[in-house]
Design a protein around this motif. Structure first.
Motif, PDB file in Angstrom:
ATOM      1  N   TYR A   9       0.847  -1.186   0.000  1.00  0.00           N
ATOM      2  CA  TYR A   9       0.000   0.000   0.000  1.00  0.00           C
ATOM      3  C   TYR A   9       0.890   1.245   0.000  1.00  0.00           C
ATOM      4  O   TYR A   9       1.764   1.382   0.862  1.00  0.00           O
ATOM      5  N   VAL A  10       0.693   2.122  -0.984  1.00  0.00           N
ATOM      6  CA  VAL A  10       1.626   3.234  -1.142  1.00  0.00           C
ATOM      7  C   VAL A  10       0.926   4.575  -1.356  1.00  0.00           C
ATOM      8  O   VAL A  10      -0.200   4.640  -1.845  1.00  0.00           O
ATOM      9  N   SER A  11       1.667   5.607  -1.025  1.00  0.00           N
ATOM     10  CA  SER A  11       1.178   6.953  -1.274  1.00  0.00           C
ATOM     11  C   SER A  11       2.099   7.579  -2.328  1.00  0.00           C
ATOM     12  O   SER A  11       3.322   7.481  -2.242  1.00  0.00           O
ATOM     13  N   VAL A  12       1.491   8.198  -3.334  1.00  0.00           N
ATOM     14  CA  VAL A  12       2.263   8.773  -4.433  1.00  0.00           C
ATOM     15  C   VAL A  12       2.428  10.279  -4.203  1.00  0.00           C
ATOM     16  O   VAL A  12       1.472  10.966  -3.849  1.00  0.00           O
ATOM     17  N   ASN A  13       3.637  10.770  -4.405  1.00  0.00           N
ATOM     18  CA  ASN A  13       3.944  12.178  -4.191  1.00  0.00           C
ATOM     19  C   ASN A  13       3.679  12.964  -5.481  1.00  0.00           C
ATOM     20  O   ASN A  13       4.546  13.099  -6.339  1.00  0.00           O
ATOM     21  N   GLN A  14       2.461  13.490  -5.572  1.00  0.00           N
ATOM     22  CA  GLN A  14       2.047  14.175  -6.805  1.00  0.00           C
ATOM     23  C   GLN A  14       2.861  15.457  -7.038  1.00  0.00           C
ATOM     24  O   GLN A  14       3.227  15.772  -8.172  1.00  0.00           O
ATOM     25  N   THR A  15       3.157  16.176  -5.946  1.00  0.00           N
ATOM     26  CA  THR A  15       3.914  17.433  -6.083  1.00  0.00           C
ATOM     27  C   THR A  15       5.266  17.170  -6.734  1.00  0.00           C
ATOM     28  O   THR A  15       5.711  17.913  -7.606  1.00  0.00           O
ATOM     29  N   GLU A  16       5.915  16.083  -6.289  1.00  0.00           N
ATOM     30  CA  GLU A  16       7.238  15.766  -6.830  1.00  0.00           C
ATOM     31  C   GLU A  16       7.145  15.430  -8.327  1.00  0.00           C
ATOM     32  O   GLU A  16       7.993  15.837  -9.115  1.00  0.00           O
TER      33      GLU A  16
END
Ligand code: UDP
Ligand code: MN
Length: 354
Positions: free
Chosen positions: A335-342
């Motif tokens: 389960y992961v969170s994606v860093n959209q800003t990056e």
């Protein structure tokens, strides 16, 4: 003079010692990564191996979170595989699904299976990019576990789920699946498998060869016609060396499935060929439709050649956060969170302002 000579001998002795220690270190403690990439386990093409199978098995057992056995067994045969199979469309509650698949007997926690009484030629990681498609996932697992077990494959299934709140990024999710699966065990082959595609043939095996393998070339809803030339989406298998050579998938596509078209450029750039499964028929399961590609995403696609060496497996830092890794009865959930800003910052470096 004598004193000088003594001093010189001492210095040479120390340098020799340092060299010997350094040499033995580098040769005895090859990192898992390096050895893994040099060495295909039981290569089905019968290639020479640099370390013995026994040595490799021992190493794998130590570095694998699944209970891999190491008996010296005869190779498994892929016999009695039916050309056409009946797809199971039923979407059962999880407990019933686990029961029908006899999970407690055939699977180890995390959705790992090893054939009984024979040795599978390769260990496969099946990676499913996923978010909010529970019905599809249940149907796929119900079919896929049966097919892989019929094929006498040794495998583990990974469902890589992106946290809500950011647009789905399939390329990055697939790269994460590859890296995290590798961190859990040594795998020979990596299959990236859409959650809504089910194979229609037991003969469509997921073992890997030297070339990349596109499985899902002919889809039922297109009357099994080839979609478009160079279509490389859906279900694909790579050996691990191949996948790292092309630097994996791009990480900078949101929403649209441009990551698979982008990958074709990577194969072409490296002059790395791919082949089609001889049993390419898949049934597509229904699901709600996501918004499709926009002009901006076409702009990302156009920077393909520029991004090849910079956007992929070698540029994962700061792009995601691992929330949890959990062994469920039928699969390992990553389960992961994606860093959209990056992602947006990096796109700016390529002249794309989304
Ligand atoms: N996917 C998902 N949730 C989403 C979007 C995509 O799980 O919200 C995954 C899933 O594995 C799916 C694949 O990405 O099979 C391809 O996406 P989709 O099915 O939307 O693409 P299309 O049907 O247009 O090929
Ligand atoms: Mn779909």
């Amino acid at each position: 003079m004598r004193r000088q000579f003594k001093c010189l001998s001492f210095v040479s002795f120390v340098s020799l010692l340092v060299y010997v220690i350094h040499f033995s270190k580098n040769h005895n403690f090859v990192s898992h990564e390096t050895r893994g990439d040099q060495q295909a386990r039981f290569n089905r093409f019968g290639k020479e191996r640099s370390i013995s199978a026994e040595e490799l098995r021992r190493e794998t057992e130590q570095s694998c979170v699944f209970p891999v056995h190491s008996q010296s067994l005869l190779p498994c045969q892929q016999n009695n595989l039916r050309q056409t199979r009946r797809i199971i469309y039923e979407s059962l509650p999880w407990l019933d699904l686990e029961r029908t698949l006899n999970a407690a007997v055939t699977l180890s926690p995390g959705g790992y299976h090893q054939p009984v009484g024979c040795a599978s030629p390769q260990r496969l990681a099946i990676i499913i990019p996923y978010r909010d498609r529970e019905v599809n996932l249940k149907i796929l697992l119900n079919n896929l576990h049966r097919v892989l077990q019929k094929q006498q494959a040794e495998y583990a299934i990974f469902v890589v789920e992106q946290e809500n709140g950011t647009p789905f990024n399939r390329g990055m999710i697939k790269n994460i699946g590859y890296l995290e699966a590798k961190a859990l065990c040594h795998f020979d082959c990596f299959t990236f498998h859409d959650v809504d595609l089910v194979t229609e043939s037991e003969r469509n095996t997921y073992f890997c060869g030297e070339k990349a393998l596109h499985h899902s070339q002919k889809l039922d809803f297109l009357d099994y016609r080839t979609w478009y030339g160079n279509h490389f989406g859906g279900v694909v298998t790579f050996n691990k060396t191949y996948f790292s050579t092309i630097n994996g998938y791009p990480n900078l596509f949101f929403m649209w499935g441009g990551e698979d078209d982008d990958l074709i450029h990577r194969l072409q750039k490296k002059q790395m060929p791919y082949e089609h499964s001889k049993y390419p028929r898949y049934t597509a399961l229904t699901h709600k439709k996501d918004p499709h590609h926009t002009r901006q995403e076409m702009a990302v696609y156009r920077t393909s050649r520029e991004r090849f060496g910079k956007d992929g497996l070698n540029s994962m830092e700061r792009l995601y956060r691992l929330i949890s890794v959990e062994k469920r009865p039928l699969y390992t959930r990553i389960y992961v969170s994606v860093n959209q800003t990056e992602v947006l910052t990096r796109l700016k470096h390529f002249g794309i302002d989304l």
